[in-house]
Scaffold this active site. Structure first.
Site, PDB file in Angstrom:
ATOM      1  N   GLU A 110       0.842  -1.195   0.000  1.00 37.55           N
ATOM      2  CA  GLU A 110       0.000   0.000   0.000  1.00 37.55           C
ATOM      3  C   GLU A 110       0.879   1.247   0.000  1.00 37.55           C
ATOM      4  O   GLU A 110       1.720   1.401   0.886  1.00 37.55           O
ATOM      5  CB  GLU A 110      -0.917  -0.026   1.234  1.00 37.55           C
ATOM      6  CG  GLU A 110      -1.932  -1.157   1.177  1.00 37.55           C
ATOM      7  CD  GLU A 110      -2.436  -1.597   2.547  1.00 37.55           C
ATOM      8  OE1 GLU A 110      -2.202  -0.878   3.535  1.00 37.55           O
ATOM      9  OE2 GLU A 110      -3.053  -2.677   2.628  1.00 37.55           O
ATOM     10  N   LEU A 160      -5.999  -2.126  -1.190  1.00 36.98           N
ATOM     11  CA  LEU A 160      -5.827  -2.123   0.264  1.00 36.98           C
ATOM     12  C   LEU A 160      -6.272  -3.487   0.820  1.00 36.98           C
ATOM     13  O   LEU A 160      -7.397  -3.632   1.292  1.00 36.98           O
ATOM     14  CB  LEU A 160      -6.680  -0.993   0.844  1.00 36.98           C
ATOM     15  CG  LEU A 160      -6.285  -0.381   2.189  1.00 36.98           C
ATOM     16  CD1 LEU A 160      -7.195   0.786   2.498  1.00 36.98           C
ATOM     17  CD2 LEU A 160      -6.254  -1.346   3.316  1.00 36.98           C
ATOM     18  N   SER A 161      -5.400  -4.458   0.725  1.00 39.82           N
ATOM     19  CA  SER A 161      -5.752  -5.797   1.179  1.00 39.82           C
ATOM     20  C   SER A 161      -4.498  -6.580   1.500  1.00 39.82           C
ATOM     21  O   SER A 161      -3.758  -7.005   0.608  1.00 39.82           O
ATOM     22  CB  SER A 161      -6.553  -6.517   0.086  1.00 39.82           C
ATOM     23  OG  SER A 161      -6.644  -7.894   0.399  1.00 39.82           O
ATOM     24  N   GLU A 162      -4.250  -6.751   2.776  1.00 39.40           N
ATOM     25  CA  GLU A 162      -3.043  -7.466   3.192  1.00 39.40           C
ATOM     26  C   GLU A 162      -3.099  -8.926   2.785  1.00 39.40           C
ATOM     27  O   GLU A 162      -2.076  -9.538   2.481  1.00 39.40           O
ATOM     28  CB  GLU A 162      -2.836  -7.326   4.698  1.00 39.40           C
ATOM     29  CG  GLU A 162      -2.463  -5.911   5.144  1.00 39.40           C
ATOM     30  CD  GLU A 162      -3.618  -4.942   5.117  1.00 39.40           C
ATOM     31  OE1 GLU A 162      -4.782  -5.372   4.996  1.00 39.40           O
ATOM     32  OE2 GLU A 162      -3.366  -3.718   5.218  1.00 39.40           O
ATOM     33  N   GLN A 189       1.939  -2.053   5.631  1.00 39.93           N
ATOM     34  CA  GLN A 189       2.177  -0.662   6.051  1.00 39.93           C
ATOM     35  C   GLN A 189       2.519  -0.504   7.536  1.00 39.93           C
ATOM     36  O   GLN A 189       3.367   0.303   7.887  1.00 39.93           O
ATOM     37  CB  GLN A 189       0.954   0.165   5.689  1.00 39.93           C
ATOM     38  CG  GLN A 189       1.233   1.630   5.565  1.00 39.93           C
ATOM     39  CD  GLN A 189       0.144   2.318   4.776  1.00 39.93           C
ATOM     40  OE1 GLN A 189      -0.916   2.617   5.305  1.00 39.93           O
ATOM     41  NE2 GLN A 189       0.399   2.573   3.505  1.00 39.93           N
ATOM     42  N   PHE A 190       1.858  -1.269   8.380  1.00 42.12           N
ATOM     43  CA  PHE A 190       2.195  -1.337   9.805  1.00 42.12           C
ATOM     44  C   PHE A 190       2.054  -2.797  10.221  1.00 42.12           C
ATOM     45  O   PHE A 190       1.121  -3.468   9.773  1.00 42.12           O
ATOM     46  CB  PHE A 190       1.228  -0.499  10.651  1.00 42.12           C
ATOM     47  CG  PHE A 190       1.439   0.983  10.557  1.00 42.12           C
ATOM     48  CD1 PHE A 190       2.263   1.660  11.464  1.00 42.12           C
ATOM     49  CD2 PHE A 190       0.817   1.724   9.565  1.00 42.12           C
ATOM     50  CE1 PHE A 190       2.455   3.029  11.375  1.00 42.12           C
ATOM     51  CE2 PHE A 190       1.003   3.099   9.464  1.00 42.12           C
ATOM     52  CZ  PHE A 190       1.828   3.758  10.373  1.00 42.12           C
ATOM     53  N   ALA A 191       2.939  -3.257  11.101  1.00 39.75           N
ATOM     54  CA  ALA A 191       2.861  -4.649  11.554  1.00 39.75           C
ATOM     55  C   ALA A 191       1.487  -4.964  12.137  1.00 39.75           C
ATOM     56  O   ALA A 191       1.007  -6.086  12.052  1.00 39.75           O
ATOM     57  CB  ALA A 191       3.938  -4.923  12.609  1.00 39.75           C
ATOM     58  N   ASP A 192       0.853  -3.929  12.709  1.00 39.70           N
ATOM     59  CA  ASP A 192      -0.484  -4.088  13.269  1.00 39.70           C
ATOM     60  C   ASP A 192      -1.484  -4.555  12.212  1.00 39.70           C
ATOM     61  O   ASP A 192      -2.527  -5.092  12.547  1.00 39.70           O
ATOM     62  CB  ASP A 192      -0.958  -2.746  13.830  1.00 39.70           C
ATOM     63  CG  ASP A 192       0.101  -2.099  14.690  1.00 39.70           C
ATOM     64  OD1 ASP A 192      -0.066  -2.081  15.905  1.00 39.70           O
ATOM     65  OD2 ASP A 192       1.132  -1.638  14.146  1.00 39.70           O
ATOM     66  N   TYR A 193      -1.180  -4.294  10.951  1.00 40.70           N
ATOM     67  CA  TYR A 193      -2.130  -4.624   9.887  1.00 40.70           C
ATOM     68  C   TYR A 193      -1.766  -5.913   9.160  1.00 40.70           C
ATOM     69  O   TYR A 193      -2.247  -6.188   8.071  1.00 40.70           O
ATOM     70  CB  TYR A 193      -2.269  -3.451   8.919  1.00 40.70           C
ATOM     71  CG  TYR A 193      -2.723  -2.206   9.642  1.00 40.70           C
ATOM     72  CD1 TYR A 193      -3.749  -2.279  10.580  1.00 40.70           C
ATOM     73  CD2 TYR A 193      -2.114  -0.980   9.429  1.00 40.70           C
ATOM     74  CE1 TYR A 193      -4.154  -1.166  11.285  1.00 40.70           C
ATOM     75  CE2 TYR A 193      -2.517   0.139  10.136  1.00 40.70           C
ATOM     76  CZ  TYR A 193      -3.543   0.045  11.063  1.00 40.70           C
ATOM     77  OH  TYR A 193      -3.941   1.145  11.760  1.00 40.70           O
ATOM     78  N   HIS A 229      -0.915   1.239  15.845  1.00 40.60           N
ATOM     79  CA  HIS A 229       0.306   1.643  15.143  1.00 40.60           C
ATOM     80  C   HIS A 229       1.533   1.444  16.025  1.00 40.60           C
ATOM     81  O   HIS A 229       2.535   2.124  15.853  1.00 40.60           O
ATOM     82  CB  HIS A 229       0.227   3.113  14.703  1.00 40.60           C
ATOM     83  CG  HIS A 229      -0.899   3.387  13.761  1.00 40.60           C
ATOM     84  ND1 HIS A 229      -2.157   3.722  14.197  1.00 40.60           N
ATOM     85  CD2 HIS A 229      -0.968   3.352  12.412  1.00 40.60           C
ATOM     86  CE1 HIS A 229      -2.954   3.891  13.141  1.00 40.60           C
ATOM     87  NE2 HIS A 229      -2.262   3.668  12.054  1.00 40.60           N
TER      88      HIS A 229
END
Ligand SMILES: Cc1ncc(C[n+]2csc(CCOP(=O)(O)OP(=O)(O)O)c2C)c(N)n1
Lengths: 369, 339
Positions: B44, B73-75, B97-101, B144
């Site tokens: 992303e 936008l799809s991990e 984009q972030f490990a959280d995601y 985040h």
């Protein structure tokens, strides 16, 4: 009856304020002025919050400027405090228009003691119980399956509530989005899915996001109607949204509404130079020409009830004053202390957390760690 | 192994430059893309925007949209597509984009990336790298700031890496890209610009599975990885001022991890304190502690100490209190020293 799957967005008012179809009777000058006031208030709220950001009094902000008609229109189409809402992070204008007190919104943005969410989430990730405005999750589209479940519960309980779930265009690419719509469709649950299509997901354009020509046509795959609306035309948003919401309430099953709009500002403060990196000034200018607030002003002018410059300035000044007041009030409550780390993790606090809390209490009071 | 040792072992000649950790990531990607046209990069906002942290700035201009591109936008799609590309012979770098995601991509990571080699008996493999910023300290609230590495160290078939210096960031990323396995490459975001250091002008790799001894010492082994490393150094400084000699070890990679170097150190010092910012329960450092007590029990003069995040979601306000920090590390060391 509003038609689903129209090739063009449904609109009532053209950019220059001219009605393109007869205005429904309820859109009296009084109502239009009220909606205009709400939208202008939201716009100025954005402006003030960006100032707070520059002053370092908050750390993150994602504007909704340009999207006011979509969010205010939605807020005014549902039964606030009766229906349930699973919003996403750009929905503070929706919150404001639903009557979430500005003090609550600001307290959350500042992470003060008056934040009803105890400073746990980053700015403008609200939750408001009185409005059934369920806690915002940063994780894109993660609210969609729970919204389907909320609607399934409403059906199970036999109540006449509906569930509203909002998201951006980018969110419609996530697996959770497909899963949630499919589930709601299969269950024929009273869910109203609203895509606030502002055409960009940070730097990714809708054209890179999907090869689907529009978002609303995806509804077909889940057995529900999809509506396409000019999201900068508050009359259209309210007309369509109200009719669709009442259809959902009447047991017609879920629906998807796509509001075509535009985010005129940056994605967030972490993305302050959008035009430098990924989009053109011309595109932004073009959409500024379709501004939802000026459109209503032009409409009111045509109807012979113009908003005077003084009235406009009055709304702006009042909003600025109110934000300033609420900021001071919120800041005066101080910041939540370290205890917020341990509260609300579980309903019944397990031993290991009690021990960690005791450890931190000792550390914070300078005692033996 | 220290950075200096690494350089010596590789017989380096020529100069060095000082860069920060995020530049090291960008350089590693660029050099590997230059070297191997199977390497592609996507995620992303990695293209025109250059990534939300600018880790991929300029790469699309340089290598073209067919090699550096933005995805929907799809991990799940990002990770899953990387697996498919890798199976078909590319060397994908997937940015989350972030490990959280990583959550929406979790099934693709654990069911596909991690297992395709095993279940096909090596007929199909997925050599790929998932890069993602992780950890706290940036006022990001829980979505985040999380440190989800233990979900992945728990999954056989994945390698898991987290550098803390520009030298390692570059060398480990190159090694990961040249390897044959899926690698989860965590980038400690609070060190992106804070960690500065020398990298050689020449090509080099840092082998996965080797810890770095950041400083040698005799009284206690202080072991960590990623974003907490500067705090370990500060704690060691504070203890040195009190006359305590601390050995500081940076694991650099968690799967595989350097048992030998850790055990040798603990056998020398007799004490170990393990530091990470992830919540404590099922924290990867629990495995390190277990191996120390299993293999070096006789050398221990104190129980293995652990400093971790609390078992709570990461908060927004009070985020600094949540993070271990030098004082908490010193306190744990003192406890081990006074045992
Ligand atoms: C699962 C997940 N992946 C990535 C992100 C990072 N992220 C935050 S906002 C955003 C773009 C969202 O775009 P869209 O859904 O269109 O909403 P908009 O911001 O345009 O209103 C991204 C990728 C996230 N929050 N969650």
């Amino acid at each position: 009856m509003i038609q689903p799957f129209t090739p063009e967005p449904i609109r009532y008012v053209a950019e220059d304020g001219t009605p393109v179809q007869p205005l429904p009777a309820r859109f009296t000058p009084e109502l239009l002025r009220e909606l205009h006031g709400l939208m202008l208030q939201a716009r100025e709220f954005d402006r003030k919050l960006i100032t707070l950001l520059r002053q370092g009094r908050t750390t993150f902000y994602a504007q909704s400027s340009g999207m006011e008609a979509t969010q205010v229109g939605l807020a005014r189409s549902i039964r606030v405090g009766h229906d349930w809402v699973w919003p996403y992070y750009r929905d503070h204008t929706l919150g404001l228009a639903m009557g979430v007190p500005m003090f609550e919104l600001i307290s959350q943005c500042l992470g003060t003691n008056s934040d009803t969410c105890r400073g746990r989430q980053m700015p403008h990730h609200f939750a408001a119980q009185a409005q059934n405005f369920v806690s915002i999750s940063s994780s894109i589209a993660s609210q969609v399956p729970p919204a389907a479940g909320n609607a399934m519960a409403q059906k199970y309980l036999g109540v006449d509530e509906i569930t509203v779930c909002t998201f951006g265009d980018g969110a419609t690419s996530e697996g959770d989005w497909y899963a949630g719509l499919n589930m709601a469709g299969a269950a024929q649950a009273p869910a109203l899915f609203v895509c606030e299509n502002n055409q960009w997901a940070i730097s990714t354009s809708i054209r890179e996001q999907t090869a689907s020509e529009t978002i609303h046509i995806k509804a077909k795959a889940y057995g529900m109607p999809g509506y396409y609306v000019d999201g900068n035309d508050i009359v259209a948003v309210m007309e369509v949204m109200t009719a669709v919401a009442e259809g959902v309430r009447a047991g017609q099953g879920p629906a998807l509404v796509e509001c075509l709009t535009y985010r005129v500002g940056s994605h967030s403060n972490a993305d302050a130079d959008a035009e430098k990196h990924y989009r053109t000034r011309e595109e932004v200018e073009e959409w500024l020409g379709r501004d939802p607030i000026t459109r209503v002003e032009k409409l009111l002018e045509q109807l012979g009830h113009p908003v005077s410059a003084e009235e406009r300035a009055e709304i702006i000044a009042r909003t600025h004053r109110e934000v300033d007041e609420q900021v001071l009030r919120a800041e005066a409550t101080g910041q939540p202390d370290w205890r917020i780390i341990f509260e609300d993790v579980y309903a019944d606090v397990p031993d290991h957390l009690r021990q960690q809390e005791a450890f931190l209490r000792a550390e914070q009071s300078g005692g033996p760690a | 192994m220290t950075a200096t040792q690494d350089r010596q072992e590789q017989g380096a000649v020529g100069g060095t430059r000082t860069i920060n950790l995020i530049q090291a990531v960008t350089e590693a990607i660029a050099e590997e893309m230059e070297r191997d046209n199977r390497v592609v990069l996507f995620g992303e906002d990695v293209g025109a925007r250059g990534g939300v942290f600018m880790a991929t700035a300029g790469l699309q201009e340089r290598f073209g949209k067919h090699r550096v591109f933005d995805t929907p936008l799809s991990e799940a799609s990002i990770v899953g597509a990387a697996v498919g590309m890798a199976v078909r012979g590319l060397r994908p770098i997937a940015e989350i984009q972030f490990a959280d995601y990583m959550g929406p991509g979790f099934d693709q990571i654990i069911s596909q990336a991690a297992k395709i080699r095993y279940r096909s008996a090596g007929q199909f493999t997925a050599p790929m790298v998932i890069r993602t910023p992780s950890g706290g300290g940036v006022k990001g609230g829980h979505h985040h700031s999380q440190s989800p590495e233990s979900y992945y160290t728990h999954t056989p078939g994945l390698k898991v890496v987290m550098p803390s210096t520009p030298y390692d960031a570059k060398g480990l990323l190159k090694a990961a890209l040249r390897g044959e396995d899926p690698v989860i490459y965590f980038e400690p975001k609070r060190l992106y610009r804070a960690a500065k250091g020398e990298v050689p002008d020449h090509d080099y790799v840092v082998k996965l599975g080797e810890a770095a001894i950041r400083r040698e010492g005799d009284d206690l082994s202080l072991i960590g990885y990623g974003g907490v490393m500067p705090d370990l150094e500060k704690a060691a400084d504070a203890l040195a001022a009190e006359g305590v000699s601390v050995e500081v070890i940076d694991l650099r990679s968690l799967v595989p991890w350097d048992r030998d170097r850790v055990l040798t150190s603990v056998q020398k010092t007799g004490r170990a304190v393990l530091v990470s910012e992830a919540p404590r329960i099922s924290n990867f450092m629990g495995e390190v502690a277990y191996v120390i007590q299993e293999q070096a029990f006789d050398s221990l003069t104190a129980p293995v100490g652990q400093v971790a995040g609390f078992d709570t979601p990461y908060p927004y306000v009070q985020d600094k209190v949540y993070l271990p920090g030098p004082n908490r590390i010193v306190a744990a060391c003192v406890q081990a020293l006074n045992y």
